[in-house]
Scaffold this active site. Structure first.
Site, PDB file in Angstrom:
ATOM      1  N   HIS A  19     -10.037   1.259   2.698  1.00 46.12           N
ATOM      2  CA  HIS A  19      -9.529   2.614   2.972  1.00 46.12           C
ATOM      3  C   HIS A  19     -10.677   3.585   3.277  1.00 46.12           C
ATOM      4  O   HIS A  19     -10.501   4.546   4.014  1.00 46.12           O
ATOM      5  CB  HIS A  19      -8.738   3.153   1.780  1.00 46.12           C
ATOM      6  CG  HIS A  19      -7.323   2.663   1.708  1.00 46.12           C
ATOM      7  ND1 HIS A  19      -6.380   2.940   2.670  1.00 46.12           N
ATOM      8  CD2 HIS A  19      -6.674   1.933   0.767  1.00 46.12           C
ATOM      9  CE1 HIS A  19      -5.215   2.395   2.328  1.00 46.12           C
ATOM     10  NE2 HIS A  19      -5.372   1.775   1.176  1.00 46.12           N
ATOM     11  N   HIS A  32      -9.257  -4.222  -0.721  1.00 48.02           N
ATOM     12  CA  HIS A  32      -8.192  -3.393  -0.139  1.00 48.02           C
ATOM     13  C   HIS A  32      -8.554  -1.909  -0.263  1.00 48.02           C
ATOM     14  O   HIS A  32      -8.474  -1.158   0.712  1.00 48.02           O
ATOM     15  CB  HIS A  32      -6.866  -3.703  -0.851  1.00 48.02           C
ATOM     16  CG  HIS A  32      -5.716  -2.844  -0.423  1.00 48.02           C
ATOM     17  ND1 HIS A  32      -4.588  -3.356   0.164  1.00 48.02           N
ATOM     18  CD2 HIS A  32      -5.510  -1.503  -0.497  1.00 48.02           C
ATOM     19  CE1 HIS A  32      -3.757  -2.361   0.449  1.00 48.02           C
ATOM     20  NE2 HIS A  32      -4.287  -1.221   0.036  1.00 48.02           N
ATOM     21  N   GLU A  33      -8.957  -1.500  -1.477  1.00 46.88           N
ATOM     22  CA  GLU A  33      -9.267  -0.074  -1.694  1.00 46.88           C
ATOM     23  C   GLU A  33     -10.531   0.329  -0.936  1.00 46.88           C
ATOM     24  O   GLU A  33     -10.582   1.409  -0.334  1.00 46.88           O
ATOM     25  CB  GLU A  33      -9.409   0.240  -3.182  1.00 46.88           C
ATOM     26  CG  GLU A  33      -8.157   0.000  -4.008  1.00 46.88           C
ATOM     27  CD  GLU A  33      -6.901   0.586  -3.394  1.00 46.88           C
ATOM     28  OE1 GLU A  33      -6.969   1.657  -2.753  1.00 46.88           O
ATOM     29  OE2 GLU A  33      -5.833  -0.040  -3.541  1.00 46.88           O
ATOM     30  N   CYS A  45       0.849  -1.189   0.000  1.00 49.57           N
ATOM     31  CA  CYS A  45       0.000   0.000   0.000  1.00 49.57           C
ATOM     32  C   CYS A  45       0.885   1.241   0.000  1.00 49.57           C
ATOM     33  O   CYS A  45       1.882   1.289   0.727  1.00 49.57           O
ATOM     34  CB  CYS A  45      -0.868  -0.038   1.257  1.00 49.57           C
ATOM     35  SG  CYS A  45      -1.982   1.355   1.433  1.00 49.57           S
TER      36      CYS A  45
HETATM   37 NI    NI Z   1      -3.801   0.873   0.176  1.00 46.26          NI
END
Ligand code: NI
Length: 181
Positions: free
Chosen positions: A147, A143-144, A101
């Protein structure tokens, strides 16, 4: 405008990002433009979420070339922006995969992710889309998406012995496993 990337520890990365009120507004277009320029400056990157640029809004970007793809997306995924994405898990199955990341430079870790999901979102042109994603595509999306809810990938890890400096992981852990496989 090229923006600075927030790194782990910055409070913006722990916030629940706000919904975008109007996917077609000039404000939204400006955020997407700034994300694009920042990515162009940075070089090839698999994904980026607006909070990583200190913008606490529910906008994510991702792409990956066919070299990084698996059998579910053999041609990779072209550069894609999603606004207000919602993820639905389509099965309990998970698998482990290595992630990195921009907000945690130079480290990587092995993270369990659901292997099959549905994503509903708006495109950067304001069109509503809904699609299924599997394998690496599903991993990148999760994953995104995380966030936007203030979650960084180490918070999803179940075995912290699988977290390390990128150079060392690639040399000693992944290299070793590739040889053993
Ligand atoms: Ni990331």
């Amino acid at each position: 405008m090229i923006l600075k990337i927030a790194r782990m520890g910055h409070p913006v990365l722990r916030q629940i990002a706000e919904e975008v009120e109007d996917p077609k507004s000039p404000e939204t277009k400006k955020i997407i433009q700034d994300m694009t320029e920042t990515l162009e400056d940075f070089g090839p990157v698999a994904g980026l979420a607006a909070p990583q640029l200190h913008i606490s809004k529910r906008i994510i970007f991702y792409t990956f070339p066919k070299e990084r793809a698996d059998e579910h997306t053999p041609d990779g995924i072209p550069p894609t922006f999603l606004i207000n994405p919602v993820i639905e898990i389509l099965g309990e199955e998970t698998d482990l995969g290595w992630e990195a990341c921009l907000s945690l430079p130079d480290v990587m870790g092995e993270v369990p992710r659901y292997t099959h999901i549905r994503c509903t979102a708006f495109t950067k042109d304001g069109e509503k889309v809904s699609f299924e994603a599997k394998g690496f595509h599903a991993r990148v999306l999760q994953h995104e998406y995380d966030h936007l809810d203030g979650i960084l990938y180490p918070m999803r890890m179940t075995d912290m012995s699988r977290f390390g400096m990128m150079g060392e992981v690639l040399r000693y852990v992944r290299g070793q496993e590739a040889q053993e496989a």
